[in-house]
Design an enzyme around this catalytic site. Structure first.
Site, short mmCIF file in Angstrom:
data_model
loop_
_atom_site.label_atom_id
_atom_site.label_comp_id
_atom_site.label_asym_id
_atom_site.label_seq_id
_atom_site.Cartn_x
_atom_site.Cartn_y
_atom_site.Cartn_z
CB ALA A 101 0.61 1.55 -0.56
CB SER B 272 -2.33 0.35 -2.15
OG SER B 272 -2.52 1.20 -1.05
CB ALA B 273 -1.95 -3.56 1.08
CG MET B 274 -3.98 -0.73 5.70
SD MET B 274 -4.39 -1.10 7.40
CE MET B 274 -3.82 0.37 8.22
CD GLU C 235 -8.98 5.77 5.40
OE1 GLU C 235 -9.26 4.59 5.08
OE2 GLU C 235 -7.88 6.08 5.90
CB CYS D 293 8.70 -12.17 2.07
SG CYS D 293 7.45 -11.84 0.80
CB CYS E 10 3.13 -11.17 -0.65
SG CYS E 10 3.74 -12.59 0.28
#
Length: 191
Positions: free
Chosen positions: A13, A9-11, A88, A147, A182
């Site tokens: 999450a 994922s992105a950070m 990580e 958003c 996003c």
């Protein structure tokens, strides 16, 4: 039959939270697990996996010299391992991902690796690239952009709050340095 899982994922999450919860579940049932994290990420202390919500656990460290197959084989011979957890995982080398496939295929131990898919420029990390290519199962953990859309990119910010567009791929930091966004907002700031 054991499998290699890649949770990405992105950070922000909940990757570390998910890892720690899964490891807890194994231990609660009397099973033996091994936890590993990258030696270069010492934001929470050396040899510690910590989540933003306060969960933490001690972990062994891996660096570019670590042979994960040899380490797991030795641990498994001392006391059979039921599962291996890697935090990580984006910092793994190609060779180390190959070693994790050996852990799964030769030792029949499930490996759950957790990490970022891409860096602050939208490029895959080496570990992520090979985990995406060679894992048995991929699981995307989701977080949201400011958003409200799914955030699947990470933007590195400088001390003035401006997006950083180039530099070293690895710069350890947290919410003070990185923001998950996003694709639209990532593209607007970075591309």
């Amino acid at each position: 039959m054991a499998q290699l899982y890649f949770y990405y994922s992105a950070m922000n999450a909940g990757k570390s939270t998910s890892l720690l919860q899964s490891a807890y579940n194994y231990r609660e049932r009397g099973m033996h697990v091994a936890l590993y994290t990258a030696a270069l990420d010492d934001r929470f202390g050396k040899g510690l996996i910590a989540s933003r919500i306060g969960l933490k656990a001690e972990a062994s460290l891996f660096n570019e010299e670590t042979n994960l197959f040899k380490e797991m084989h030795k641990l498994h011979n001392q006391q059979p391992l039921d599962c291996v957890f890697i935090d990580e995982a984006q910092f793994l080398s190609k060779q180390q991902v190959m070693q994790l496939t050996q852990v799964v295929d030769e030792l029949d131990i499930p490996v759950l690796a957790y990490g970022l898919r891409t860096d602050f420029t939208g490029e895959t990390f080496s570990g992520s690239k090979y985990l995406l290519a060679w894992c048995d199962k991929m699981v995307e953990l989701k977080t949201v952009c400011h958003c409200g859309r799914k955030a699947n990119f990470v933007v590195r910010m400088d001390e003035n709050g401006n997006a950083v567009r180039d530099g070293e791929q690895v710069a350890i930091g947290g919410n003070d340095q990185y923001v998950s966004m996003c694709r639209k907002h990532f593209r607007d700031l970075v591309w």
